[in-house]
Write a protein that holds these residues in place. Structure first.
Motif, PDB file in Angstrom:
ATOM      1  N   ALA A 142       0.834  -1.206   0.000  1.00 11.00           N
ATOM      2  CA  ALA A 142       0.000   0.000   0.000  1.00 11.00           C
ATOM      3  C   ALA A 142       0.870   1.258   0.000  1.00 11.00           C
ATOM      4  O   ALA A 142       0.575   2.238  -0.700  1.00 11.00           O
ATOM      5  CB  ALA A 142      -0.940  -0.003   1.201  1.00 11.00           C
ATOM      6  N   SER A 143       1.952   1.246   0.778  1.00 13.23           N
ATOM      7  CA  SER A 143       2.852   2.404   0.836  1.00 13.23           C
ATOM      8  C   SER A 143       3.554   2.620  -0.502  1.00 13.23           C
ATOM      9  O   SER A 143       3.727   3.757  -0.956  1.00 13.23           O
ATOM     10  CB  SER A 143       3.896   2.208   1.939  1.00 13.23           C
ATOM     11  N   LEU A 144       3.966   1.523  -1.129  1.00 12.89           N
ATOM     12  CA  LEU A 144       4.626   1.625  -2.423  1.00 12.89           C
ATOM     13  C   LEU A 144       3.680   2.184  -3.481  1.00 12.89           C
ATOM     14  O   LEU A 144       4.082   3.004  -4.319  1.00 12.89           O
ATOM     15  CB  LEU A 144       5.141   0.254  -2.863  1.00 12.89           C
ATOM     16  N   LEU A 145       2.444   1.739  -3.467  1.00  8.15           N
ATOM     17  CA  LEU A 145       1.460   2.246  -4.421  1.00  8.15           C
ATOM     18  C   LEU A 145       1.348   3.764  -4.320  1.00  8.15           C
ATOM     19  O   LEU A 145       1.347   4.475  -5.330  1.00  8.15           O
ATOM     20  CB  LEU A 145       0.090   1.611  -4.176  1.00  8.15           C
ATOM     21  N   GLU A 146       1.268   4.250  -3.103  1.00  8.08           N
ATOM     22  CA  GLU A 146       1.135   5.695  -2.897  1.00  8.08           C
ATOM     23  C   GLU A 146       2.413   6.421  -3.298  1.00  8.08           C
ATOM     24  O   GLU A 146       2.369   7.450  -3.984  1.00  8.08           O
ATOM     25  CB  GLU A 146       0.802   5.971  -1.432  1.00  8.08           C
ATOM     26  N   GLY A 147       3.558   5.867  -2.875  1.00  5.66           N
ATOM     27  CA  GLY A 147       4.828   6.536  -3.148  1.00  5.66           C
ATOM     28  C   GLY A 147       5.183   6.553  -4.623  1.00  5.66           C
ATOM     29  O   GLY A 147       5.667   7.567  -5.162  1.00  5.66           O
TER      30      GLY A 147
END
Length: 482
Positions: A142-147
Motif C-alpha cells: 500500500a505504501s509503495l502504491l502511494e509513493g
C-alpha cells in the motif's frame, strides 16, 4: 456440399453444434464416442443417449475398459476463487487446459488478501510470525502504491486533452505493475478453468496428492464440483501415492551429496545445450513430408551442403508472419536453457506450456530483483525492509514446514528453472516475450536467451519475424517484420 459420383446417392455435408443447453457434458461425450460403432448422424445418436445411459456407457468403457479419450469430449468450466498464488501454480501446471487468472499487473490487491495455511494452526507462534510477515508485505504494498504514484505525478505529466480518469489509469497501470513485486506467493487470486474431463481428473488427482493442505482441499472441492457435471468421468480422481511420494521427495531435503551446495544468483540465462545437427534434422523432416522413408530423408539431408539444407529450411518459413506458427517439423530441434528470474516472471513463463520446464521449490536464497520504478521513487529501503521480514519468517517457518515456507516468497525473489523448448516454441516465445508489451522482468531474460540461441545457430532464426527486434539483431530489419 460434398461431391458424389454418378450412380451414388448424394451425401450433404453437415456441421452443427451439440448444445450443452440440451445435453449434459457426459451425453455429448458418449454421443461422440458412439460414432465409432454406430452409423447414424450425431444428432440421431444423441436422441438415444439419456443421462442414465451415458453414465452406464462411461462406467463400462471409460472406467471399466480404460477408454479415457471419451472423457476428452466432456468440457467443464470452473470458477476458482480466493486460492493462493502458490496453489494456483499447481492447478495451472497442466498442459491441456485453459486458464485466465486475476492480474496483479492491472488490479490493486486488497489488504489482507493472503492465505494462512492450515499447517500452522497447531503452531501459534509460527502462525503469528507468518501473519505478521504477510501483513507487513501488504502494508508495504500500500505504501509503495502511494509513493510510486506520487513519483509518477512528477515524472509523467498529464497529456494535452487527456482526461483525469485516463491519466489516473495510465499511472495506475505502471504503479501496480511495479509494486506487485512485494506481494507474497500467499496472495489470493481467482482463476477461470476450462478443461476436458480427462485433464480435469488428472489435475484433481495431482492436487489431492499435494503435500500442502490447501492443494488437497482444492482438489476435493474441484472433484465435488466436477462430479456435478460429469459424475462418472471424474469419479475416480483421488489421492495418488506415487505422485505424493514423488512431490515429497522433490520438496524435501536434498540427498547428502547435494546438501552442502548453496544456490547462488549467478547469470540470468544460460544456454545449456542445443541440437548441433539441427539443420540436418529439420531439412530431413521437411523433406519427409513429400513421401518416402525417413531414413532416406535423413541420409539425403546429410549429403546436402549446409547452404542447401538452409535453403530447404528457409523455404518453409520465408513467408511466415509475426502471428504465424512455425511448422511442426521445427519441433525436432531444440534448446535447453537455465533461467534465473523473479517469481512474477516465472509465473508468466510457465504459461508457455508447450515447453518442458523443471522448477524448484520457491526459495529466497537467490536474492531478489528491485523494480526500477520503486528505486526511482526512492523506496528501495522500504522495499528491502519488507523483504527482510518475509525472509526471516521464511527461515522460521521453513525449519518446521519447508513446503509451507514457500507462501512467504515474494514475487521479487529470484527462482531457477530449466527449460527445454523446440525451435518451434522458440519462434513463439521469442516473438511474444521480446515485445515491448511484455513485462520487463521476463522480457530481458527472453531476449538474452534469444541472443544466445541466435549466436550458435543464426541461420535458423533468419526468418523469425519479431514485433520488436533488439539492437543486436543480426538480420535486416525487414526480416524482423520491422
Amino acid at each position: 456440399m460434398a461431391q458424389s459420383s454418378p450412380g451414388f446417392p448424394a451425401r450433404h455435408r453437415r456441421i452443427y453444434p451439440l448444445s450443452p443447453r440440451d445435453l449434459t457434458a457426459e451425453q455429448i461425450a458418449v454421443t461422440f464416442a458412439m460414432t465409432s460403432r454406430r452409423p447414424e448422424p450425431f444428432d440421431e445418436i444423441a436422441q438415444q443417449v439419456s443421462a442414465e445411459r451415458a453414465a452406464d456407457f462411461n462406467e463400462r468403457w471409460v472406467v471399466g475398459y480404460g477408454h479415457a479419450s471419451v472423457a476428452e469430449h466432456a468440457i467443464i468450466h470452473l470458477a476458482v476463487e480466493n486460492i493462493s498464488r502458490l496453489a494456483c501454480d499447481a492447478l495451472e501446471d497442466n498442459r491441456l487446459a485453459s486458464f485466465t487468472e486475476k492480474s496483479s499487473r492491472y488490479q490493486v490487491i486488497d489488504a489482507d488478501s493472503f492465505w494462512v495455511p492450515a499447517e500452522l494452526t497447531a503452531r501459534p507462534a509460527l502462525q503469528s510470525q507468518y501473519i505478521s510477515a504477510c501483513r507487513a508485505l501488504f502494508d508495504t504494498y500500500a505504501s509503495l502504491l502511494e509513493g510510486v504514484d506520487t513519483h509518477l505525478r512528477s515524472q509523467l505529466p498529464q497529456r494535452e486533452n487527456e482526461r483525469d480518469g485516463g491519466y489516473s489509469l495510465r499511472r495506475r497501470r505502471l504503479t501496480t505493475d511495479a509494486c506487485r513485486a512485494i506481494l507474497p506467493a500467499a496472495t489470493l487470486t481467482n482463476v477461470g478453468l476450462t478443461a476436458n474431463a480427462r485433464t480435469l481428473e488428472h489435475a484433481i488427482t495431482k492436487l489431492m496428492s499435494s503435500n500442502l493442505a490447501e492443494g488437497r482441499d482444492i482438489g476435493i472441492e474441484l472433484r465435488d464440483q466436477g462430479r456435478e457435471i460429469a459424475p462418472t468421468l471424474v469419479k475416480y480422481a483421488d489421492h495418488n501415492p506415487y505422485i505424493a511420494a514423488r512431490d515429497a521427495a522433490r520438496d524435501g531435503p536434498p540427498p547428502a551429496h547435494f546438501a552442502t551446495r548453496d544456490s547462488q544468483p549467478g547469470a540470468s540465462v544460460r544456454l545449456l545445450d542445443y541440437d548441433r545437427d539441427a539443420a540436418c534434422k529439420l531439412a530431413a523432416a521437411l523433406s519427409f513430408r513429400y513421401g518416402g522413408d525417413y531414413g532416406d530423408a535423413l541420409a539425403g539431408a546429410a549429403a546436402m551442403s549446409e547452404p542447401e539444407r538452409l535453403g530447404v529450411i528457409g523455404a518453409a518459413v520465408s513467408n511466415i508472419a509475426p502471428h504465424d506458427s512455425a511448422p511442426r517439423e521445427f519441433e525436432l530441434a531444440g534448446y535447453t536453457f537455465e533461467f534465473t528470474f523473479d517469481y512474477g516472471a516465472l509465473r508468466e513463463f510457465r504459461r508457455h506450456r508447450m515447453q518442458t520446464y523443471l522448477s524448484q521449490p520457491l526459495t529466497v536464497t537467490n536474492g531478489y530483483d528491485l523494480p526500477p520504478l520503486v528505486h526511482e521513487a526512492g523506496l528501495a529501503g522500504v522495499f528491502a525492509d519488507a523483504v527482510a521480514v518475509a525472509e526471516r519468517a521464511f527461515q522460521s517457518v521453513g525449519e518446521a514446514f519447508p513446503t509451507v515456507a514457500q507462501y512467504l516468497v515474494t514475487h521479487a525473489h529470484r527462482q531457477r528453472v530449466v527449460s527445454r523448448m523446440s525451435l518451434r516454441e522458440c519462434y513463439h516465445l521469442f516473438n511474444l516475450r521480446s515485445s515491448r508489451q511484455a513485462h520487463e522482468s521476463i522480457r530481458q531474460p527472453v531476449v538474452e536467451a534469444m541472443r544466445q540461441a541466435v549466436a550458435v545457430q543464426p541461420e535458423l532464426f533468419r526468418h523469425l519475424r519479431l514485433r520488436d527486434a533488439p539492437d543486436w539483431w543480426p538480420f535486416p530489419r525487414e526480416s524482423a517484420g520491422q
